[in-house]
Design an enzyme around this catalytic site. Sequence first.
Site: not given
Length: 317
Positions: A34, A38, A105, A257-258
């Site tokens: 997430g 992260n 989900y 990116g994180d």
Amino acid sequence: MVDVITMGETMALFTPDSTGLMRYAHTFTRKFGGAESNVAIGLARLGHRSGWITRVGDDELGKAMLSFVRGEGVDVRFARIDREAPTGIYFKELRREGDVRIQYYRKDSAASRLSPADIDEAYVSQARFVHISGITPALSESCHEAVFKLIEVAKKHQIPIVFDPNLRKKLWSETKAREVLLAIAAQADIVLPGVEEGAFLFNERDPDKLGKRFIELGAKLVVIKVGAEGAYYVDENECVHVPGYRVERVIDPVGAGDGFASGFMSGLLDNLSIEAAVQRGNAVGAMVTMVNGDVEGLPGKEDLTRFIAAPAEDVSR
């Protein structure tokens, strides 16, 4: 006291043990991923104190997730267990090298029930930075309200806001996404867009012009990520390119990116120059792409220092 507080959803991540179409996979590896966690984990591995606000389900995945993130050194005291909604899950399909597909989900997940009531002002007020992702306000109306409550508290206590647009078109309409992301960017002190996100928001790809558009909104600093080429940082006075790091083989680009955000904020926390902080972000982002998983490639300070010094050499021999 924590250095950085972030808020958002993390999900259980299932990846097939085989490469190719997921329909043929029979066994999976379970991890967690997430954007916000992260970043929090990336900061913790680099020696900083990070805190994560979220909700998880009262289920085995939620309990395992909290144990995992806590074990990485992240403060999870404001990660609440929601007994009425499940922990979200997603699948990462590695079809072939360079072709990674994600299926979420997360509808009606526990984290989608985040609300302004989850923001503890006393906790937020002692942070050095607040990190916000554009994913969280897209999850639900209550999440949207929670993000703007977090912004309000940060502004009240003069805490710099670092905003990563993290555009997810599948979560909302383009019109709504553009409206909300620009509204958050207008409140942020530092914005970390990818060049594609900049094109989405302003129909502009030139880093200098793109950076100036965010500056006009109110940001003091904009760092524009351009993939393998590195990043540009833009303020009122200049636009500077900081080269990226060559990666011979990209295993998994998800989470890069994180990684950049955690590396960049780590540089700010260590009082590096803006250029050196961007360089650190570039390095962490590159290292993340070399390992399968959202957080598995996030380095510690020693590994990062070695990579920056000689990224193409194996100096452990």
